[in-house]
Design a protein around this motif. Structure first.
Motif, PDB file in Angstrom:
ATOM      1  N   LEU A   1       0.852  -1.191   0.000  1.00 14.50           N
ATOM      2  CA  LEU A   1       0.000   0.000   0.000  1.00 14.50           C
ATOM      3  C   LEU A   1       0.885   1.239   0.000  1.00 14.50           C
ATOM      4  O   LEU A   1       1.748   1.394   0.876  1.00 14.50           O
ATOM      5  CB  LEU A   1      -0.897  -0.008   1.247  1.00 14.50           C
ATOM      6  N   TRP A   2       0.670   2.119  -0.997  1.00 18.29           N
ATOM      7  CA  TRP A   2       1.445   3.360  -1.090  1.00 18.29           C
ATOM      8  C   TRP A   2       0.795   4.420  -0.215  1.00 18.29           C
ATOM      9  O   TRP A   2      -0.421   4.622  -0.289  1.00 18.29           O
ATOM     10  CB  TRP A   2       1.505   3.826  -2.542  1.00 18.29           C
TER      11      TRP A   2
ATOM     12  N   GLU B   1       0.783   8.122   0.192  1.00 16.27           N
ATOM     13  CA  GLU B   1       1.245   9.276  -0.585  1.00 16.27           C
ATOM     14  C   GLU B   1       1.818  10.406   0.287  1.00 16.27           C
ATOM     15  O   GLU B   1       2.880  10.945  -0.052  1.00 16.27           O
ATOM     16  CB  GLU B   1       0.112   9.793  -1.472  1.00 16.27           C
TER      17      GLU B   1
ATOM     18  N   ALA C   1       5.864   3.118   1.315  1.00 17.98           N
ATOM     19  CA  ALA C   1       4.927   2.006   1.131  1.00 17.98           C
ATOM     20  C   ALA C   1       5.008   1.040   2.305  1.00 17.98           C
ATOM     21  O   ALA C   1       6.080   0.760   2.832  1.00 17.98           O
ATOM     22  CB  ALA C   1       5.236   1.263  -0.167  1.00 17.98           C
TER      23      ALA C   1
ATOM     24  N   GLU D   1       8.769   0.959   3.677  1.00 17.15           N
ATOM     25  CA  GLU D   1       9.874   1.435   2.837  1.00 17.15           C
ATOM     26  C   GLU D   1       9.678   2.906   2.521  1.00 17.15           C
ATOM     27  O   GLU D   1       8.634   3.307   1.999  1.00 17.15           O
ATOM     28  CB  GLU D   1       9.931   0.608   1.539  1.00 17.15           C
TER      29      GLU D   1
ATOM     30  N   THR E   1      10.884   6.279   0.512  1.00 17.09           N
ATOM     31  CA  THR E   1      11.626   6.766  -0.643  1.00 17.09           C
ATOM     32  C   THR E   1      12.023   8.217  -0.390  1.00 17.09           C
ATOM     33  O   THR E   1      11.188   9.035   0.011  1.00 17.09           O
ATOM     34  CB  THR E   1      10.762   6.675  -1.913  1.00 17.09           C
TER      35      THR E   1
ATOM     36  N   ARG F   1      16.268   4.627  -0.915  1.00 19.44           N
ATOM     37  CA  ARG F   1      15.164   3.885  -0.292  1.00 19.44           C
ATOM     38  C   ARG F   1      15.670   3.255   1.000  1.00 19.44           C
ATOM     39  O   ARG F   1      16.714   2.609   1.015  1.00 19.44           O
ATOM     40  CB  ARG F   1      14.656   2.787  -1.234  1.00 19.44           C
TER      41      ARG F   1
ATOM     42  N   ARG G   1      14.404   0.725   4.086  1.00 13.17           N
ATOM     43  CA  ARG G   1      13.338  -0.235   4.386  1.00 13.17           C
ATOM     44  C   ARG G   1      13.571  -0.843   5.770  1.00 13.17           C
ATOM     45  O   ARG G   1      14.654  -1.354   6.058  1.00 13.17           O
ATOM     46  CB  ARG G   1      13.353  -1.341   3.314  1.00 13.17           C
TER      47      ARG G   1
END
Lengths: 76, 407
Positions: free
Chosen positions: B262-263, B265, B270, B294, B296, B302, B304
């Motif tokens: 699931l991103w 925003e 995610a 994770e 960005t 990135r 995680r």
């Protein structure tokens, strides 16, 4: 119980097939910006993820059904 | 000797990974990775160094050719006779040293078209007491306006395991263990023999984008293993004597997993979850759950963070003491077949650059990727003991350093 589960499974498969066949696309190409992010790609851990799975499967009694790389965003 | 059944699955995974990215014509990619795994606690420490290098060339947009090499360099100590009498000898302090190197060379071909891709690969693994040949075929296609991807693969393995030649022994309880690998695969050495092991792995997956920020994946795996699956070096105390551990010749393993991403925003990151259920006809059952986030940063970095929980039930024939509690005709000293739980937590860092990003001038490179990963793992073995001692080496650390270059 078993029969109702089978009916549900058939209904789900038919619904998904109908969605595709009817052209009712869930996510249009212009909406796939976030799906193209590496963080949204299965298996984006790459070789580091494979090596982790390799080590763990040698220390545990089970293996299989790991992440399959890519897919979903239609980018490839 | 490495755990046998993972080799075909690893080859299968490797084959799938080889189609991970879209390819441009006349390009080449080089990956070099090293993973260090160190299990510690008491005298049973174990160090495994796993270097790996892969080359991929794309002579045309529709064709990729891969070649690779990896090794497992193992050094440490293990218990040769599990639960031997230990009234005056500490079974753990009498552990034997082991050193081994496993090498795997592999090659593969991927063909792409607008309708999907086909791939095939071969891997040859060899070490002093074990050889393996693994062939993998796979196919992938997109559907529903490319919001869904279906992937099928099949791997076939032909392995050989070295053992002590004991032609006069009829019963498993009379078999002695192999003590050293010297003389293995030497046709003139009458003290050694070879067992065959056949592996077949099937895997199917369905990846589906349900919304612009939500994607799922369902994966099913089945594996059939037929042949010698014991560790030839390990013996089990049966009361009056110790015998080489004796596992069933047939194992059918199946696993199913569901994963979702699931991103988020506002955070530019995610969340991912992964759940797997596993069972086999030795009655080993397990559940794996993994949660990761994770982040960005500026498109090129990135980070995680991930956590994993694993729980497993023992094989039907597992016993912690076969002299008091035998479990049928089979016996094992393998802690991987006992009840166990594990907890893992870690961080990974990826720095990826393409020409122009962050003002980078990469010269002949079309991309550069640096990967760092570190994990801590803790195992619990509530049903496994060495005589009266709990498993001492139940903590481990794992670190990975990787570099990927594309030209």
């Amino acid at each position: 119980m078993r029969r109702s589960f089978s009916k549900l499974a058939i209904a789900v498969v038919l619904a998904i097939t109908s969605l595709g066949a009817s052209g009712c696309v869930l996510v249009r190409p212009e909406q796939r910006e976030f799906l193209a992010e590496p963080a949204m790609t299965f298996g984006s851990e790459g070789i580091a993820g494979e090596q982790e799975e390799h080590v763990l499967s040698n220390r545990e009694g089970s293996a299989g059904a790991g992440a399959v790389t890519g897919g979903g965003c239609g980018c490839n | 000797m490495r755990s046998t059944s993972t080799i075909a699955l690893a080859a299968l995974t490797l084959s799938i990974a080889s189609v991970a990215a879209p390819a441009r014509a006349d390009t080449a990619e080089i990956d070099a990775y090293t993973t260090l795994f160190y299990e510690f606690g008491g005298p049973l420490e174990m160090l495994i160094v796993n270097p790996r290098a892969n080359v991929r060339v794309n002579p045309a947009e529709e064709v990729s050719i891969t070649a690779g090499y990896e090794a497992d360099v193992v050094s440490g100590a293990s218990v040769a006779v599990v639960d031997a009498p230990s009234s005056d000898v500490d079974v753990i302090s009498s552990a034997t040293r082991l050193e081994d190197v496993r090498s795997v060379v592999n090659g593969g071909l991927t063909l792409r078209s607008p309708f999907g891709s086909l791939r095939g690969s071969y891997a040859y693994g060899f070490e002093s007491d074990y050889t393996s040949h693994s062939f993998t075929l796979g196919a992938r296609t997109d559907a529903f306006e490319r919001t869904a991807t279906f992937d099928l693969s099949y791997a076939r393995g032909f392995d050989s395991v070295c053992d002590l030649n004991q032609p006069r022994v009829q019963e498993a309880v009379e078999r002695r263990r192999l003590d050293v690998s010297a003389g293995c695969f030497d046709d003139t050495n009458m003290d050694r023999m070879t067992h065959d092991l056949a592996l077949q792995s099937f895997q199917g997956s369905w990846t589906q984008a349900w919304a612009p920020i939500f994607v799922t994946q369902v994966t099913l795996t089945g594996q059939l293993i037929d042949g010698f699956q014991s560790n030839p070096y390990r013996a089990v105390w049966l009361g009056r004597s110790a015998a080489q551990e004796h596992h069933p010749d047939n194992r059918f393993r199946y696993a199913a997993s569901v994963a979702a991403r699931l991103w988020i925003e506002p955070l530019n990151g995610a969340v991912s979850v992964f759940v797997r259920a596993y069972r086999d006809n030795w009655d080993v059952r397990s559940i794996t759950a993994q949660l990761a986030y994770e982040q960005t940063i500026d498109g090129s970095i990135r980070i995680r963070a991930h956590a994993r929980y694993y729980t497993q039930g023992a094989a039907a024939f597992f016993s912690d003491d076969y002299s008091l509690r035998p479990r049928g005709q089979y016996f094992t000293g393998d802690r991987e077949l006992s009840d166990q739980e594990s907890f893992m937590a870690g961080l990974s860092f990826v720095w990826a650059l393409t020409p122009g990003s962050e003002g980078a001038d990469l010269g002949p490179l079309s991309s550069f990727r640096l990967v760092l990963k570190a994990d801590f793992i803790h195992h619990e073995f509530p049903g496994f003991r060495y005589a009266r001692a709990s498993v001492p080496n139940n903590n481990s650390i794992m670190g990975t350093l990787g570099l990927e270059l594309a030209f």
